[in-house]
Write a protein that holds these residues in place. Structure first.
Motif, PDB file in Angstrom:
ATOM      1  N   ASP A 145     -64.436  70.511  61.675  1.00  0.00           N
ATOM      2  CA  ASP A 145     -63.214  71.190  61.806  1.00  0.00           C
ATOM      3  C   ASP A 145     -62.029  70.547  61.006  1.00  0.00           C
ATOM      4  N   ARG A 146     -61.439  71.749  60.026  1.00  0.00           N
ATOM      5  CA  ARG A 146     -60.356  71.175  59.262  1.00  0.00           C
ATOM      6  C   ARG A 146     -59.080  72.011  59.720  1.00  0.00           C
ATOM      7  N   THR A 147     -57.890  71.631  59.410  1.00  0.00           N
ATOM      8  CA  THR A 147     -56.647  72.540  59.588  1.00  0.00           C
ATOM      9  C   THR A 147     -56.709  73.474  58.603  1.00  0.00           C
ATOM     10  N   ILE A 148     -56.606  74.758  58.907  1.00  0.00           N
ATOM     11  CA  ILE A 148     -56.574  75.825  58.032  1.00  0.00           C
ATOM     12  C   ILE A 148     -55.145  76.635  58.115  1.00  0.00           C
ATOM     13  N   GLU A 149     -54.351  76.573  57.078  1.00  0.00           N
ATOM     14  CA  GLU A 149     -53.022  77.233  57.337  1.00  0.00           C
ATOM     15  C   GLU A 149     -53.206  78.678  56.419  1.00  0.00           C
ATOM     16  N   VAL A 150     -52.788  79.749  57.329  1.00  0.00           N
ATOM     17  CA  VAL A 150     -52.638  80.920  56.725  1.00  0.00           C
ATOM     18  C   VAL A 150     -51.301  81.497  56.466  1.00  0.00           C
ATOM     19  N   ASN A 151     -50.861  81.686  55.342  1.00  0.00           N
ATOM     20  CA  ASN A 151     -49.347  82.050  55.131  1.00  0.00           C
ATOM     21  C   ASN A 151     -49.390  83.523  54.799  1.00  0.00           C
ATOM     22  N   SER A 152     -48.289  84.086  55.269  1.00  0.00           N
ATOM     23  CA  SER A 152     -48.078  85.702  55.225  1.00  0.00           C
ATOM     24  C   SER A 152     -47.509  85.979  54.078  1.00  0.00           C
ATOM     25  N   ASN A 153     -47.840  86.729  53.317  1.00  0.00           N
ATOM     26  CA  ASN A 153     -47.285  87.230  52.026  1.00  0.00           C
ATOM     27  C   ASN A 153     -46.427  88.515  51.821  1.00  0.00           C
ATOM     28  N   PHE A 154     -46.139  88.677  53.450  1.00  0.00           N
ATOM     29  CA  PHE A 154     -45.569  89.958  53.688  1.00  0.00           C
ATOM     30  C   PHE A 154     -43.928  89.674  53.582  1.00  0.00           C
ATOM     31  N   GLU A 155     -43.056  90.712  53.248  1.00  0.00           N
ATOM     32  CA  GLU A 155     -41.754  90.469  53.535  1.00  0.00           C
ATOM     33  C   GLU A 155     -41.440  90.027  54.752  1.00  0.00           C
ATOM     34  N   PRO A 156     -40.364  89.034  55.172  1.00  0.00           N
ATOM     35  CA  PRO A 156     -40.046  88.926  56.597  1.00  0.00           C
ATOM     36  C   PRO A 156     -39.287  89.982  57.370  1.00  0.00           C
ATOM     37  N   ASN A 157     -38.663  90.702  56.358  1.00  0.00           N
ATOM     38  CA  ASN A 157     -37.673  91.582  57.407  1.00  0.00           C
ATOM     39  C   ASN A 157     -38.142  92.781  57.420  1.00  0.00           C
ATOM     40  N   ARG A 158     -39.456  93.130  57.268  1.00  0.00           N
ATOM     41  CA  ARG A 158     -40.119  94.409  57.136  1.00  0.00           C
ATOM     42  C   ARG A 158     -40.310  95.083  58.587  1.00  0.00           C
ATOM     43  N   ASP A 159     -40.298  96.369  58.729  1.00  0.00           N
ATOM     44  CA  ASP A 159     -40.504  97.053  59.865  1.00  0.00           C
ATOM     45  C   ASP A 159     -41.866  97.203  60.337  1.00  0.00           C
ATOM     46  N   ASN A 160     -42.010  97.059  61.796  1.00  0.00           N
ATOM     47  CA  ASN A 160     -43.228  97.032  62.347  1.00  0.00           C
ATOM     48  C   ASN A 160     -43.504  98.604  62.510  1.00  0.00           C
TER      49      ASN A 160
END
Length: 102
Positions: free
Chosen positions: A83-98
């Motif tokens: 097991d390793r730590t895996i980081e997933v970063n979002s490439n979306f705009e932080p202020n977008r609408d859901n």
């Protein structure tokens, strides 16, 4: 004895045998079926305990090539399984609408 007396005796014998067979036909058929099943079971008894041919077994065992596990590849898989730590970063705009929240 004449030929006519022999033929009449033969006809009487055939008639009595045919009457006997007709009256006891189910019993005769059952006896024939039981005899055939019994003989089939006795013949199949030969195939239950077949002796082993040791010479053929040893020859065939020598022909078999068993697959060996490659220890190096197994070690690589073992390392990848850690097991390793895996980081997933979002490439979306932080202020977008859901679109699913209404």
């Amino acid at each position: 004895m004449t030929i006519q007396s022999l033929t009449s005796k033969g006809k009487k014998l055939v008639a009595s045998l045919s009457d006997l067979i007709i009256h006891h036909q189910p019993v005769i058929i059952a006896l024939i079926l039981l005899a055939s099943f019994g003989s089939a079971l006795l013949m199949s008894q030969q195939f239950i305990d077949i002796p082993r041919n040791e010479d053929r077994y040893s020859d065939e065992a020598l022909r078999v090539r068993f697959k060996q596990i490659d220890q190096e590849i197994l070690a690589e898989f073992q390392e990848a399984q850690q097991d390793r730590t895996i980081e997933v970063n979002s490439n979306f705009e932080p202020n977008r609408d859901n679109p699913f929240s209404e």
